[in-house]
Structure formats: C-alpha cells, structure tokens
Design a protein around this motif. Sequence first.
Motif, short mmCIF file in Angstrom:
data_model
loop_
_atom_site.label_atom_id
_atom_site.label_comp_id
_atom_site.label_asym_id
_atom_site.label_seq_id
_atom_site.Cartn_x
_atom_site.Cartn_y
_atom_site.Cartn_z
N UNK A 98 0.82 -1.22 0.00
CA UNK A 98 0.00 0.00 0.00
C UNK A 98 0.85 1.28 0.00
N UNK A 99 1.63 1.48 -1.08
CA UNK A 99 2.45 2.69 -1.16
C UNK A 99 1.57 3.92 -1.32
N UNK A 100 2.15 5.10 -1.12
CA UNK A 100 1.40 6.35 -1.28
C UNK A 100 1.36 6.79 -2.74
N UNK A 101 2.25 6.21 -3.57
CA UNK A 101 2.36 6.58 -4.98
C UNK A 101 3.01 5.44 -5.74
N UNK A 102 2.58 5.23 -7.00
CA UNK A 102 3.22 4.26 -7.88
C UNK A 102 3.77 4.99 -9.09
N UNK A 103 5.06 4.77 -9.40
CA UNK A 103 5.67 5.27 -10.64
C UNK A 103 5.73 4.07 -11.57
N UNK A 104 5.02 4.13 -12.70
CA UNK A 104 4.79 2.98 -13.56
C UNK A 104 5.41 3.15 -14.94
N UNK A 105 6.32 2.23 -15.29
CA UNK A 105 6.83 2.17 -16.66
C UNK A 105 5.72 1.58 -17.53
N UNK A 106 5.81 1.77 -18.85
CA UNK A 106 4.80 1.19 -19.75
C UNK A 106 5.32 -0.06 -20.44
N UNK A 107 6.50 0.04 -21.06
CA UNK A 107 7.01 -1.06 -21.87
C UNK A 107 7.71 -2.08 -20.98
N UNK A 108 6.97 -3.17 -20.67
CA UNK A 108 7.51 -4.25 -19.84
C UNK A 108 6.98 -5.57 -20.38
N UNK A 109 7.76 -6.66 -20.19
CA UNK A 109 7.24 -7.97 -20.63
C UNK A 109 6.03 -8.36 -19.78
N UNK A 153 7.61 6.27 -24.04
CA UNK A 153 6.56 6.51 -25.04
C UNK A 153 6.06 7.95 -24.93
N UNK A 154 6.54 8.80 -25.85
CA UNK A 154 6.31 10.23 -25.71
C UNK A 154 5.28 10.84 -26.65
N UNK A 155 4.58 10.02 -27.42
CA UNK A 155 3.57 10.57 -28.32
C UNK A 155 2.37 11.08 -27.53
N UNK A 159 4.96 11.18 -17.40
CA UNK A 159 6.28 11.77 -17.64
C UNK A 159 7.03 10.92 -18.67
N UNK A 160 7.78 11.59 -19.55
CA UNK A 160 8.54 10.89 -20.58
C UNK A 160 10.00 10.80 -20.13
N UNK A 161 10.59 9.60 -20.29
CA UNK A 161 12.00 9.38 -19.95
C UNK A 161 12.87 10.03 -21.01
N UNK A 162 14.09 10.46 -20.68
CA UNK A 162 14.67 10.38 -19.34
C UNK A 162 13.94 11.32 -18.37
N UNK A 163 13.69 10.82 -17.17
CA UNK A 163 12.94 11.57 -16.18
C UNK A 163 13.75 12.76 -15.68
#
Length: 120
Positions: free
Chosen positions: A47-58, A86-88, A104-108
């Motif tokens: 139960x974190x207070x925030x999740x930072x989520x990548x998109x491209x993962x297996x 993914x910045x489109x 947010x688009x990487x690089x962060x």
Amino acid sequence: MTIKKILVVDDSPTERHVLKALLASNGYEVITAESGEEGIAKTKSELPDLVLMDVVMPGLNGYQATRTLTRDPATRNIPVIVCTTKGQETDKIWGLRQGAQDYLVKPINGPELLAKIAAL
C-alpha cells in the motif's frame, strides 16, 4: 495527502536504481517491482502512497497494470504516475485514460518529478 512510500515499477534495473536513488535522497521510502504483475501484487501488499509505472515491460504492460490498480477498490486511491519512453501525445492520452494521475517521458527530469510528487 503526504507521500512517504513510493513503488517504482520498471523492468530496467538502471531505471529502478536511478529513480530509487533520486527518491531516497529526497527522503522517500522506495520499494521496487520488475513487472506489471509484481507491481500490482506489491501495491496490494505494501500500500504505497504513490506508484511510478513504466509502460514497456514484458507480460502485463504499464497501461494494463495502471488500469488494474485504478479500478480495484483496494488500490484505486493510490495515485499512479506513468514514467515511460513513449512520448507521443496519443500515448499520454491513453495513459491518463487508464487512470494515471500524470505522465512523464523518460529520461525523467528529477526536479520535475519531485515537484509533481510534492503537488499530490
């Protein structure tokens, strides 16, 4: 809401390390997950207070994992910020439609990320 514990979900060990170092040096407790599936499981158990989520993962991608978290009554109040290459504009719109709070688009950009976390 005060953000103290942040879950970083990213299949890249380098990205996890960079984000963890940035967040930890700014006083956040950081936990990590390497996949969408693990991210969902850890969100439910930690139960974190925030999740930072990548998109491209297996396996389960970040859009699917975000949608799962934001539609589950147990986790829907935990904000998700998508952090991806993914910045489109269509990618951003799709990420926000899945329930993400921000995109947010990487690089962060460290200061930008910290400002968005502080604004939550």
